[in-house]
Design an enzyme around this catalytic site. Structure first.
Site, mmCIF file in Angstrom:
data_model
loop_
_atom_site.group_PDB
_atom_site.id
_atom_site.type_symbol
_atom_site.label_atom_id
_atom_site.label_comp_id
_atom_site.label_asym_id
_atom_site.label_seq_id
_atom_site.Cartn_x
_atom_site.Cartn_y
_atom_site.Cartn_z
ATOM 1 N N ASP A 13 -8.043 -9.379 -17.668
ATOM 2 C CA ASP A 13 -8.613 -8.685 -16.521
ATOM 3 C C ASP A 13 -8.357 -9.594 -15.316
ATOM 4 O O ASP A 13 -8.841 -10.725 -15.282
ATOM 5 C CB ASP A 13 -10.111 -8.497 -16.771
ATOM 6 C CG ASP A 13 -10.862 -7.924 -15.592
ATOM 7 O OD1 ASP A 13 -10.331 -7.897 -14.456
ATOM 8 O OD2 ASP A 13 -12.021 -7.518 -15.791
ATOM 9 N N ILE A 14 -7.591 -9.109 -14.338
ATOM 10 C CA ILE A 14 -7.192 -9.960 -13.207
ATOM 11 C C ILE A 14 -8.381 -10.483 -12.420
ATOM 12 O O ILE A 14 -8.310 -11.540 -11.808
ATOM 13 C CB ILE A 14 -6.167 -9.244 -12.306
ATOM 14 C CG1 ILE A 14 -5.426 -10.269 -11.431
ATOM 15 C CG2 ILE A 14 -6.836 -8.138 -11.481
ATOM 16 C CD1 ILE A 14 -4.144 -9.762 -10.813
ATOM 17 N N ASN A 27 -4.675 0.353 -1.449
ATOM 18 C CA ASN A 27 -4.166 1.547 -0.780
ATOM 19 C C ASN A 27 -4.109 1.248 0.714
ATOM 20 O O ASN A 27 -4.605 0.216 1.164
ATOM 21 C CB ASN A 27 -5.015 2.785 -1.109
ATOM 22 C CG ASN A 27 -6.470 2.617 -0.705
ATOM 23 O OD1 ASN A 27 -6.772 2.254 0.423
ATOM 24 N ND2 ASN A 27 -7.366 2.842 -1.638
ATOM 25 N N GLY A 35 -8.785 2.050 -10.081
ATOM 26 C CA GLY A 35 -7.936 1.093 -10.787
ATOM 27 C C GLY A 35 -8.233 -0.357 -10.440
ATOM 28 O O GLY A 35 -9.387 -0.764 -10.270
ATOM 29 N N VAL A 36 -7.156 -1.131 -10.312
ATOM 30 C CA VAL A 36 -7.251 -2.564 -10.007
ATOM 31 C C VAL A 36 -7.990 -2.773 -8.684
ATOM 32 O O VAL A 36 -8.845 -3.646 -8.562
ATOM 33 C CB VAL A 36 -5.845 -3.202 -9.938
ATOM 34 C CG1 VAL A 36 -5.908 -4.622 -9.406
ATOM 35 C CG2 VAL A 36 -5.186 -3.190 -11.305
ATOM 36 N N ASP A 37 -7.675 -1.957 -7.691
ATOM 37 C CA ASP A 37 -8.276 -2.072 -6.357
ATOM 38 C C ASP A 37 -9.799 -1.997 -6.439
ATOM 39 O O ASP A 37 -10.512 -2.864 -5.925
ATOM 40 C CB ASP A 37 -7.714 -0.956 -5.466
ATOM 41 C CG ASP A 37 -8.046 -1.113 -3.994
ATOM 42 O OD1 ASP A 37 -8.423 -2.220 -3.571
ATOM 43 O OD2 ASP A 37 -7.904 -0.122 -3.270
ATOM 44 N N THR A 125 1.913 1.080 -10.980
ATOM 45 C CA THR A 125 2.140 1.719 -12.283
ATOM 46 C C THR A 125 0.958 2.551 -12.772
ATOM 47 O O THR A 125 1.045 3.204 -13.806
ATOM 48 C CB THR A 125 2.483 0.677 -13.369
ATOM 49 O OG1 THR A 125 1.394 -0.241 -13.490
ATOM 50 C CG2 THR A 125 3.777 -0.054 -13.030
ATOM 51 N N GLY A 126 -0.142 2.531 -12.036
ATOM 52 C CA GLY A 126 -1.311 3.329 -12.427
ATOM 53 C C GLY A 126 -1.218 4.727 -11.829
ATOM 54 O O GLY A 126 -0.266 5.462 -12.094
ATOM 55 N N TYR A 128 -0.304 5.639 -9.059
ATOM 56 C CA TYR A 128 0.883 5.856 -8.221
ATOM 57 C C TYR A 128 2.107 6.248 -9.045
ATOM 58 O O TYR A 128 3.132 6.632 -8.498
ATOM 59 C CB TYR A 128 1.181 4.623 -7.369
ATOM 60 C CG TYR A 128 0.247 4.451 -6.173
ATOM 61 C CD1 TYR A 128 -0.908 5.212 -6.018
ATOM 62 C CD2 TYR A 128 0.528 3.522 -5.193
ATOM 63 C CE1 TYR A 128 -1.752 5.049 -4.934
ATOM 64 C CE2 TYR A 128 -0.304 3.343 -4.090
ATOM 65 C CZ TYR A 128 -1.448 4.117 -3.974
ATOM 66 O OH TYR A 128 -2.264 3.955 -2.885
#
Length: 177
Positions: A13-14, A27, A35-37, A125-126, A128
């Site tokens: 997990d980043i 975004n 997601g990650v954001d 890659t999510g 998008y």
């Protein structure tokens, strides 16, 4: 492959990675999302959003392929580099160049701020929809090219969340025997 010792890979997990800076697949509004954001904004707390709002007030967000930097807030990382990846449109709207710019501009910001270690997620890659294999190839080749010509960052880590991406990156980063 020169400088391969400076590139690392981990499945994690980043938001939990101990590094100087993590890269956020943001975004254009910079105000958090899915997601990650969303995970980075939640884990990092209000300080990240506050600095993102200042950037939006100053320059109106972040364009696709560009990058901006904020505090890491409550994250183990001191900084978050926010970059906006392209939405996949079949590869006919300059997506490969825009995705490469995300990695290049993030690395340039890291270098400018004296950041020694950077961790990247899988940008675009999510939701998008960028094909994972093509995105991984662009990520690895862009980072390798940058590191051949720059001393900083000293280390780049690709942080993948799933087994598919882990396998893709392992193949791309395989060291010659």
């Amino acid at each position: 492959m020169p400088h391969s010792h400076r590139i690392h890979l981990m499945q994690s997990d980043i938001t939990k990675v101990n590094t100087d800076a993590i890269v956020n697949a943001a975004n254009t509004s910079l105000l958090g999302g899915g997601g990650v954001d969303g995970a980075i904004h939640r884990a990092g707390g209000p300080a990240i959003l506050a600095e993102c709002r200042q950037i939006v007030a100053r320059q109106g967000g972040c364009k696709t392929g560009e990058a901006v930097i904020t505090t890491g807030g409550n994250l183990p990382a001191s900084y978050v580099i926010h970059t906006v990846g392209p939405v996949w449109n079949g590869g006919h709207k300059n997506e490969p160049a825009l995705l490469a710019n995300c990695y290049r501009h993030s690395l340039e910001l890291a270098e400018k701020h004296g950041i020694k270690t950077v961790a990247f997620p899988n940008i675009s890659t999510g939701i998008y929809g960028y094909p994972k294999d093509q995105a991984a190839h662009i990520a690895v080749s862009t980072v390798q090219d940058f590191l051949q010509h720059h001393a900083l960052p000293e280390q780049v880590t690709f942080v993948v969340f799933d087994q598919d991406n882990l396998s893709l990156y392992q193949r791309l980063l395989k060291k010659p025997d």
